[in-house]
Motif scaffolding. Structure first.
Motif, PDB file in Angstrom:
ATOM      1  N   ALA A  82      -5.258  -0.887 -11.208  1.00 57.41           N
ATOM      2  CA  ALA A  82      -5.132  -0.341 -12.557  1.00 57.41           C
ATOM      3  C   ALA A  82      -5.047  -1.440 -13.610  1.00 57.41           C
ATOM      4  N   LEU A  83      -4.536  -2.611 -13.224  1.00 63.88           N
ATOM      5  CA  LEU A  83      -4.463  -3.743 -14.149  1.00 63.88           C
ATOM      6  C   LEU A  83      -5.786  -4.499 -14.267  1.00 63.88           C
ATOM      7  N   GLY A  84      -6.788  -4.055 -13.523  1.00 63.99           N
ATOM      8  CA  GLY A  84      -8.088  -4.705 -13.580  1.00 63.99           C
ATOM      9  C   GLY A  84      -8.226  -5.893 -12.659  1.00 63.99           C
ATOM     10  N   LEU A  85      -7.321  -6.043 -11.700  1.00 62.96           N
ATOM     11  CA  LEU A  85      -7.364  -7.159 -10.756  1.00 62.96           C
ATOM     12  C   LEU A  85      -7.975  -6.709  -9.447  1.00 62.96           C
ATOM     13  N   ASP A  86      -8.501  -7.663  -8.704  1.00 61.01           N
ATOM     14  CA  ASP A  86      -9.150  -7.375  -7.421  1.00 61.01           C
ATOM     15  C   ASP A  86      -8.181  -7.680  -6.292  1.00 61.01           C
ATOM     16  N   PRO A  87      -7.768  -6.672  -5.506  1.00 56.79           N
ATOM     17  CA  PRO A  87      -6.847  -6.947  -4.389  1.00 56.79           C
ATOM     18  C   PRO A  87      -7.411  -7.930  -3.375  1.00 56.79           C
ATOM     19  N   MET A  88      -8.735  -7.936  -3.191  1.00 56.75           N
ATOM     20  CA  MET A  88      -9.336  -8.883  -2.253  1.00 56.75           C
ATOM     21  C   MET A  88      -9.111 -10.312  -2.736  1.00 56.75           C
ATOM     22  N   GLU A  89      -9.316 -10.533  -4.006  1.00 56.13           N
ATOM     23  CA  GLU A  89      -9.143 -11.862  -4.567  1.00 56.13           C
ATOM     24  C   GLU A  89      -7.674 -12.258  -4.653  1.00 56.13           C
ATOM     25  N   LEU A  90      -6.822 -11.287  -4.909  1.00 50.45           N
ATOM     26  CA  LEU A  90      -5.411 -11.572  -5.138  1.00 50.45           C
ATOM     27  C   LEU A  90      -4.616 -11.669  -3.845  1.00 50.45           C
ATOM     28  N   LEU A  91      -4.958 -10.829  -2.855  1.00 52.03           N
ATOM     29  CA  LEU A  91      -4.138 -10.726  -1.649  1.00 52.03           C
ATOM     30  C   LEU A  91      -4.805 -11.301  -0.403  1.00 52.03           C
ATOM     31  N   VAL A  92      -6.111 -11.118  -0.273  1.00 47.90           N
ATOM     32  CA  VAL A  92      -6.781 -11.484   0.978  1.00 47.90           C
ATOM     33  C   VAL A  92      -7.186 -12.949   0.994  1.00 47.90           C
ATOM     34  N   LEU A  93      -7.857 -13.414  -0.055  1.00 40.14           N
ATOM     35  CA  LEU A  93      -8.394 -14.780  -0.043  1.00 40.14           C
ATOM     36  C   LEU A  93      -7.307 -15.849   0.138  1.00 40.14           C
ATOM     37  N   PRO A  94      -6.163 -15.794  -0.555  1.00 46.19           N
ATOM     38  CA  PRO A  94      -5.148 -16.829  -0.297  1.00 46.19           C
ATOM     39  C   PRO A  94      -4.663 -16.850   1.143  1.00 46.19           C
ATOM     40  N   ARG A  95      -4.510 -15.671   1.747  1.00 49.04           N
ATOM     41  CA  ARG A  95      -4.067 -15.618   3.145  1.00 49.04           C
ATOM     42  C   ARG A  95      -5.150 -16.127   4.085  1.00 49.04           C
ATOM     43  N   LEU A  96      -6.399 -15.760   3.800  1.00 48.90           N
ATOM     44  CA  LEU A  96      -7.508 -16.203   4.638  1.00 48.90           C
ATOM     45  C   LEU A  96      -7.663 -17.721   4.595  1.00 48.90           C
ATOM     46  N   LEU A  97      -7.678 -18.295   3.408  1.00 45.34           N
ATOM     47  CA  LEU A  97      -7.848 -19.743   3.287  1.00 45.34           C
ATOM     48  C   LEU A  97      -6.653 -20.489   3.869  1.00 45.34           C
ATOM     49  N   ALA A  98      -5.455 -19.947   3.705  1.00 42.07           N
ATOM     50  CA  ALA A  98      -4.273 -20.592   4.282  1.00 42.07           C
ATOM     51  C   ALA A  98      -4.373 -20.636   5.805  1.00 42.07           C
ATOM     52  N   MET A  99      -4.832 -19.532   6.414  1.00 44.71           N
ATOM     53  CA  MET A  99      -4.993 -19.516   7.866  1.00 44.71           C
ATOM     54  C   MET A  99      -6.056 -20.505   8.327  1.00 44.71           C
ATOM     55  N   MET A 100      -7.162 -20.598   7.586  1.00 50.67           N
ATOM     56  CA  MET A 100      -8.234 -21.509   7.983  1.00 50.67           C
ATOM     57  C   MET A 100      -7.844 -22.971   7.790  1.00 50.67           C
ATOM     58  N   GLN A 117       0.834  -1.204   0.000  1.00 51.60           N
ATOM     59  CA  GLN A 117       0.000   0.000   0.000  1.00 51.60           C
ATOM     60  C   GLN A 117       0.868   1.253   0.000  1.00 51.60           C
ATOM     61  N   ALA A 118       1.942   1.255   0.793  1.00 52.13           N
ATOM     62  CA  ALA A 118       2.823   2.424   0.847  1.00 52.13           C
ATOM     63  C   ALA A 118       3.538   2.641  -0.482  1.00 52.13           C
ATOM     64  N   ASN A 119       3.871   1.563  -1.187  1.00 49.68           N
ATOM     65  CA  ASN A 119       4.567   1.668  -2.475  1.00 49.68           C
ATOM     66  C   ASN A 119       3.616   1.794  -3.662  1.00 49.68           C
ATOM     67  N   GLU A 120       2.314   1.949  -3.361  1.00 48.99           N
ATOM     68  CA  GLU A 120       1.286   2.107  -4.397  1.00 48.99           C
ATOM     69  C   GLU A 120       1.183   0.892  -5.318  1.00 48.99           C
ATOM     70  N   GLU A 121       1.609  -0.271  -4.836  1.00 48.60           N
ATOM     71  CA  GLU A 121       1.479  -1.485  -5.640  1.00 48.60           C
ATOM     72  C   GLU A 121       0.026  -1.936  -5.729  1.00 48.60           C
ATOM     73  N   ILE A 122      -0.748  -1.687  -4.675  1.00 55.42           N
ATOM     74  CA  ILE A 122      -2.163  -2.076  -4.707  1.00 55.42           C
ATOM     75  C   ILE A 122      -2.923  -1.227  -5.723  1.00 55.42           C
ATOM     76  N   ASP A 123      -2.559   0.057  -5.835  1.00 54.51           N
ATOM     77  CA  ASP A 123      -3.166   0.884  -6.876  1.00 54.51           C
ATOM     78  C   ASP A 123      -2.815   0.357  -8.261  1.00 54.51           C
ATOM     79  N   ALA A 124      -1.596  -0.131  -8.410  1.00 48.92           N
ATOM     80  CA  ALA A 124      -1.202  -0.714  -9.693  1.00 48.92           C
ATOM     81  C   ALA A 124      -2.004  -1.988  -9.990  1.00 48.92           C
ATOM     82  N   ILE A 125      -2.277  -2.778  -8.955  1.00 45.66           N
ATOM     83  CA  ILE A 125      -3.096  -3.985  -9.142  1.00 45.66           C
ATOM     84  C   ILE A 125      -4.492  -3.610  -9.621  1.00 45.66           C
TER      85      ILE A 125
END
Length: 389
Positions: A262-280, A252-260
């Motif tokens: 801008a590429l038409g990708l969903d940060p929730m799908e790309l960053l949150v779901l893999p971490r959530l499922l891995a924890m569960m 977020q500080a390096n504006e990489e999420i904004d770049a994601i």
């Protein structure tokens, strides 16, 4: 009336004479002439600064040739002559128009006694109530954000369950390795030591009643219902939630999420779901390992310190410990894992563009995760007790 006279006088002077003001000094007499107005402020400022020492008290000041004057020029004249002397300008320049005398005296008075904001009286009780109110408001806002983020996470999760081609299996396996496999040694060691400590404490108390044999039941009940899942969740809250926050916060500080985005990708799908499922996936496994390690630690104390044989220890476990205690402890693991992952990711998205913000939100994610885990564990303990489970 003074302001109207001054503005009319200044406008009349500006129309009659547009020459900038000047400073002429002859034989200890300072003659001020020309227009001292905002239009010539730059040139006038340079002349005033050239006389760094100002005007001596013995020097005569002649304002008779002053053509135009406004507030900006009056400010420079007060700075040149001095606020104390200019406050009494009516005594040594009585031939000036009343409007100009009033303007010079007013500006001099203000500069001589600058206005300071009054500090309101402080009441300790009021300050404490204000602080409590701000903290409660911040907590309420934070919980609303958490609930909204949980809803967004569940929506994204359910939307992707029926679309397996969008699953991030590589990221999921990587996070399972980081959050699960790498955490096995520390979880096993900690629960083993805590199990030994619980057995020591139980034996110390139960020895007075001649019931040291019930140390086996104490260790088994404690780790199957509470300590196994609680210790594993607290360790992951400190180890993994902070990692999630730091990783997403740095992006977020390096504006990489904004770049994601801008590429038409969903940060929730790309960053949150893999971490959530891995924890569960990993927390129930670590909970099971913690239960076994804690019981093993208690078994070591029982076998070597309390003269309880291995066969007797296992027999008591099989006879007196029903399966529902194991299920009660295990069913809490996915809930704790969900909360830890959601809080860690949310704090990462709240990071602003500085390294200090990353550290603050990393600390906040650990504190919130541990607090929520302990709070929910207490609520679950009361619920299961009332239900007789």
């Amino acid at each position: 009336m003074v302001s109207n006279d001054v503005s009319n006088d200044a406008s009349n002077d500006a129309s009659n004479d547009a020459s900038p003001g000047r400073l002429n000094e002859t034989a200890g007499r300072l003659q001020i002439s020309g227009d001292w107005t905002l239009a010539h402020h730059g040139a006038l400022r340079q002349q005033v600064r050239a006389r760094s020492g100002g005007v001596d008290a013995d020097d005569a000041v002649d304002l008779s040739d002053l053509a135009g004057l406004d507030t900006a020029g009056a400010r420079l004249l007060v700075e040149l002559v001095g606020a104390e002397r200019m406050a009494n300008v009516g005594q040594w320049a009585a031939d000036l128009p009343r409007s100009r005398l009033a303007l010079l005296e007013t500006v001099a008075q203000v500069l001589r006694e600058p206005l300071e904001p009054e500090t309101p009286p402080r009441a300790p009780l009021t300050d404490w109530l204000v602080d409590v109110g701000e903290r409660v408001g911040a907590l309420w806002h934070q919980q609303r954000l958490l609930l909204a983020f949980i809803g967004l996470t569940l929506t994204t999760l359910f939307a992707n369950l029926l679309r397996p081609w969008r699953w991030r299996m590589t990221a999921l396996v990587s996070h399972v390795h980081q959050t699960g496999l790498n955490a096995v040694p520390i979880v096993a060691l900690l629960t083993f030591l805590v199990g030994a400590v619980v057995a020591f404490l139980g034996a110390t108390v139960l020895r007075d009643f001649g019931a040291t044999i019930f140390t086996v039941n104490l260790v088994a009940f404690a780790f199957l219902r509470e300590f196994g899942v609680l210790l594993a969740a607290i360790l992951l809250a400190g180890r993994t939630a902070s990692a999630f926050t730091a990783q997403i916060g740095a992006m977020q500080a390096n504006e990489e999420i904004d770049a994601i985005r801008a590429l038409g990708l969903d940060p929730m799908e790309l960053l949150v779901l893999p971490r959530l499922l891995a924890m569960m996936i990993t927390l129930p496994i670590l909970t099971f390992i913690g239960m076994l390690s804690g019981i093993l630690g208690g078994a070591m104390v029982c076998i070597f310190m309390l003269d309880i044989s291995t066969a007797q220890f296992l027999s008591i476990l099989q006879r007196d410990i029903p399966l529902n205690h194991f299920l009660v402890g295990l069913v809490k693991a996915p809930i704790f894992a969900f909360l830890i992952a959601v809080i860690g990711c949310l704090e990462g998205f709240k990071v602003t563009g500085s390294a200090q913000s990353v550290g603050e939100h990393t600390t906040s994610s650990v504190v919130q995760s541990i607090f929520m885990v302990i709070l929910l564990d207490a609520v679950a303990a009361l619920f299961f007790m009332e239900m007789g489970w």
